[in-house]
Design a protein around this motif. Sequence first.
Motif, PDB file in Angstrom:
ATOM      1  N   LEU A   1       0.857  -1.182   0.000  1.00 18.98           N
ATOM      2  CA  LEU A   1       0.000   0.000   0.000  1.00 18.98           C
ATOM      3  C   LEU A   1       0.895   1.235   0.000  1.00 18.98           C
ATOM      4  O   LEU A   1       1.651   1.454   0.940  1.00 18.98           O
TER       5      LEU A   1
ATOM      6  N   ASP B   1      -2.181  -1.008  -4.073  1.00 14.79           N
ATOM      7  CA  ASP B   1      -3.171   0.064  -3.903  1.00 14.79           C
ATOM      8  C   ASP B   1      -2.442   1.288  -3.368  1.00 14.79           C
ATOM      9  O   ASP B   1      -1.248   1.232  -3.073  1.00 14.79           O
TER      10      ASP B   1
ATOM     11  N   ARG C   1      -8.707   0.076   4.154  1.00  7.50           N
ATOM     12  CA  ARG C   1      -7.961  -0.245   2.937  1.00  7.50           C
ATOM     13  C   ARG C   1      -7.020  -1.429   3.162  1.00  7.50           C
ATOM     14  O   ARG C   1      -6.905  -2.310   2.317  1.00  7.50           O
TER      15      ARG C   1
END
Length: 206
Positions: free
Chosen positions: A3, A24, A38
């Motif tokens: 991430l 992401d 997330r």
Amino acid sequence: PVLMLLRRNSDTSLLKALELGASDYLTFPFSPSTFITRVRCLLAKRTPVAQPAAGICRILIADDDTTTLIKAASALYQHGGFSIRLARGADDTIARFRAERPGAVILDPLMAQSKECTPLLDTILAESDPNETAIIAAIGEQCPASRADEILPHVKGVIKKPFDLLSLVHKVEQILNTTLSRERPPGAAGQLNSENQRVLQTARTQ
């Protein structure tokens, strides 16, 4: 999963992060709850890395010559017992070694020096655990005897180049001190084709 945490208006950084394999991203500022959500989503999507079946050796073959790579991979595939990865050149070898962490590596220690300005074999030896990865040196006729003598104490074994394809598997088994299964891992044919196409593409772009 990776991430990336990015500042606003950092399109260049975002594109680079995604190209390098980021899963992401979030842009500052963000709330703790958004961050946690997330991360949970990423972990929920995660699938375990496929491991070779029992009795299957994950092996990385590294060389400057595309033909040598494809022939050696074909010989090992025909026997079975190997999950095969190929690398062309020193820099590709280091990158694939770090990504794959194979159980065995067959490499030519005289390949051109890497961008890291450290001899290839030294880099692989420094980053490998001898209990987990067997390093096999593929030494050609052009290798000076003095260099071969320096290499020998640091590797699990030596195979002469050009490879004798009929006895390559036997030599690898002998060095690894094991008898490998003749079974092929699931998707072995597709994996071999993918590896061959990859080194051919690398050769065309270099």
